[in-house]
Design a protein around this motif. Structure first.
Motif, PDB file in Angstrom:
ATOM      1  N   ALA A 316      54.334  66.965 -21.705  1.00 24.20           N
ATOM      2  CA  ALA A 316      52.935  67.367 -21.784  1.00 24.20           C
ATOM      3  C   ALA A 316      52.016  66.175 -21.530  1.00 24.20           C
ATOM      4  O   ALA A 316      52.072  65.169 -22.233  1.00 24.20           O
ATOM      5  CB  ALA A 316      52.644  67.969 -23.158  1.00 24.20           C
ATOM      6  N   ARG A 317      51.165  66.301 -20.510  1.00 21.55           N
ATOM      7  CA  ARG A 317      50.138  65.311 -20.194  1.00 21.55           C
ATOM      8  C   ARG A 317      49.208  65.940 -19.166  1.00 21.55           C
ATOM      9  O   ARG A 317      49.535  66.979 -18.576  1.00 21.55           O
ATOM     10  CB  ARG A 317      50.756  64.017 -19.664  1.00 21.55           C
ATOM     11  CG  ARG A 317      51.629  64.169 -18.441  1.00 21.55           C
ATOM     12  CD  ARG A 317      52.253  62.831 -18.060  1.00 21.55           C
ATOM     13  NE  ARG A 317      53.081  62.919 -16.888  1.00 21.55           N
ATOM     14  CZ  ARG A 317      54.358  63.311 -16.873  1.00 21.55           C
ATOM     15  NH1 ARG A 317      54.934  63.667 -18.014  1.00 21.55           N
ATOM     16  NH2 ARG A 317      55.036  63.361 -15.751  1.00 21.55           N
ATOM     17  N   PRO A 318      48.038  65.336 -18.940  1.00 17.17           N
ATOM     18  CA  PRO A 318      47.073  65.977 -18.033  1.00 17.17           C
ATOM     19  C   PRO A 318      47.632  66.262 -16.645  1.00 17.17           C
ATOM     20  O   PRO A 318      47.417  67.340 -16.091  1.00 17.17           O
ATOM     21  CB  PRO A 318      45.917  64.980 -17.981  1.00 17.17           C
ATOM     22  CG  PRO A 318      46.005  64.237 -19.268  1.00 17.17           C
ATOM     23  CD  PRO A 318      47.462  64.133 -19.575  1.00 17.17           C
ATOM     24  N   THR A 319      48.329  65.306 -16.040  1.00 23.27           N
ATOM     25  CA  THR A 319      48.908  65.513 -14.716  1.00 23.27           C
ATOM     26  C   THR A 319      50.257  64.798 -14.638  1.00 23.27           C
ATOM     27  O   THR A 319      50.557  63.925 -15.447  1.00 23.27           O
ATOM     28  CB  THR A 319      48.000  64.958 -13.594  1.00 23.27           C
ATOM     29  OG1 THR A 319      47.851  63.546 -13.780  1.00 23.27           O
ATOM     30  CG2 THR A 319      46.640  65.643 -13.606  1.00 23.27           C
ATOM     31  N   ALA A 320      51.040  65.185 -13.646  1.00 25.64           N
ATOM     32  CA  ALA A 320      52.323  64.527 -13.381  1.00 25.64           C
ATOM     33  C   ALA A 320      52.380  64.201 -11.896  1.00 25.64           C
ATOM     34  O   ALA A 320      51.998  65.017 -11.050  1.00 25.64           O
ATOM     35  CB  ALA A 320      53.484  65.418 -13.772  1.00 25.64           C
ATOM     36  N   THR A 321      52.830  63.018 -11.573  1.00 25.25           N
ATOM     37  CA  THR A 321      53.027  62.620 -10.190  1.00 25.25           C
ATOM     38  C   THR A 321      54.480  62.860  -9.819  1.00 25.25           C
ATOM     39  O   THR A 321      55.387  62.376 -10.505  1.00 25.25           O
ATOM     40  CB  THR A 321      52.677  61.136  -9.992  1.00 25.25           C
ATOM     41  OG1 THR A 321      51.308  60.932 -10.355  1.00 25.25           O
ATOM     42  CG2 THR A 321      52.873  60.719  -8.539  1.00 25.25           C
ATOM     43  N   LEU A 322      54.707  63.619  -8.761  1.00 24.29           N
ATOM     44  CA  LEU A 322      56.049  64.049  -8.395  1.00 24.29           C
ATOM     45  C   LEU A 322      56.464  63.492  -7.040  1.00 24.29           C
ATOM     46  O   LEU A 322      55.633  63.325  -6.143  1.00 24.29           O
ATOM     47  CB  LEU A 322      56.113  65.583  -8.321  1.00 24.29           C
ATOM     48  CG  LEU A 322      55.683  66.366  -9.566  1.00 24.29           C
ATOM     49  CD1 LEU A 322      55.737  67.859  -9.281  1.00 24.29           C
ATOM     50  CD2 LEU A 322      56.563  66.007 -10.745  1.00 24.29           C
TER      51      LEU A 322
END
Length: 371
Positions: A316-322
């Motif tokens: 859980a966090r605002p965004t994820a870089t994939l």
């Protein structure tokens, strides 16, 4: 690679591979079958870093069936996508023919994540294994909230029907599921008459658990694990050779129809998103078809594919870089899926030994010399 091998080359290959290490099981490529592609070091799903597999095998009793007493020929196979770390993986599922069960698929389709171990057992033991997975995840702290208990998930449990077993006796218990989960480890994977595959029949020979892997041109690894319990004899084909028609004897002494089921798990470390994993799962039937499977009306041919790429994406966090593998690079993974699935099924059949179960029902091993 040609779909046949001259006799002298087969003899040379078999001689070069022998002797096998003491106690080492013979696998399909040890017999000189001309498989395509480059396998990983173990030629197993555990070549994908982090993936662990364990089995619990139950073999008890002989003779006439006494429901609730046996004979018992069944078990549980467990797969941990990231070992003992709670870090859900991107996943997708696909069914060639849906006369079977794989629990938890709705949340995978909705969320794109697999949050639990994968377990495989017999048709009438799905419920007890599902409940056991919840208890095991809670007892080990392998869940999203190991302290507070405010946590839920939907285990992925799949099945095939073991005709050799006293299946209505429901002999699989929570303890057996815990045993398979606790036994999960990297390294070589036991095949044939083990775990969930203990009582299974494939192409009317003895079937069971099998695995294989491939290295891809993109620098990634793809592995497959199957529980093979499907298919008729007449259509059984290996490397283009009509093996089923060439070995019409050694049939089960029971009316085992050309149906049944197969569960296939595809794992890769390539960074794929759920729609790309869906595409991998959709390629599995090409391998089944190469061996003569049809996805018949009575068959549960259900597949799951997951990626161990993008660790931490679920957190859980605002965004994820994939990281994402471009679609233009998918063809190598498609090819690897077909090749590894085909070899995993044959590994299951080559490793399986003749077994007699309830009411003296016998499923014969695929004879190595005649193959």
């Amino acid at each position: 690679m040609p779909r046949f091998v001259p006799f002298l080359l087969v003899a040379w290959v078999m001689g070069a591979l022998a002797p096998l290490a003491s106690g080492q099981d013979v696998r399909a490529r040890d017999l000189g079958i001309p498989f395509e592609g480059v396998p990983g070091p173990l030629n197993a799903i555990t070549d994908v870093p982090g993936v662990e597999v364990g089995h619990a095998t139950i073999i008890e009793g002989d003779g006439p069936l006494v429901k609730g007493e046996g004979p018992v020929r069944t078990g549980v196979t467990a797969l941990l996508p990231r070992g003992r770390a709670f870090d859900p993986v991107f996943a997708a599922t696909y069914a060639l023919n849906g006369n079977g069960e794989m629990t938890g698929v709705h949340w995978i389709e909705e969320s794109g994540y697999l949050e639990t171990p994968i377990t495989i057992t017999n048709t009438f033991s799905v419920g007890v294994v599902r409940d056991a997975v919840i208890a095991w995840m809670d007892s080990t702290g392998l869940n999203a909230d190991p302290e507070g208990g405010l946590w839920y998930t939907y285990p992925l449990v799949a099945e095939t029907y073991d005709v050799l077993n006293d299946i209505l006796g429901q002999h699989v218990t929570r303890a057996h599921a815990f045993e398979a989960l606790d036994a999960a480890a990297g390294g070589p994977v036991a095949e044939g008459n083990v775990g969930g595959g203990t009582g299974m029949i494939a192409h009317q020979f003895k079937g069971g658990i099998g695995t294989a892997s491939r290295l891809t041109g993109s620098g990634h690894t793809l592995g497959v694990l199957v529980q093979a319990n499907y298919g008729g004899r007449a259509r059984f084909t290996v490397a283009g050779v009509p093996v089923g028609r060439e070995i019409p004897d050694l049939m089960p002494n029971y009316d085992v129809l050309a149906r049944g089921s197969i569960i296939v798990v595809v794992a890769t470390d390539a960074p794929l998103l759920p729609p790309q994993l869906q595409r991998l799962a959709e390629r599995v039937p090409l391998a089944i078809g190469r061996l003569g499977g049809l996805g018949s009306n009575g068959s549960g041919d259900i597949f799951v594919a997951f990626s161990t790429g993008n660790p931490g994406a679920w957190a859980a966090r605002p965004t994820a870089t994939l990281d994402v593998l471009p679609n233009d690079e998918m063809d190598g993974l498609f090819e690897a899926t077909v090749e590894a699935t085909e070899e995993a099924i044959l590994n299951a059949m080559v490793a399986a030994e003749t077994m007699t179960g309830r009411d003296s029902l016998t499923a014969h091993a695929l004879p190595h010399d005649r193959l």
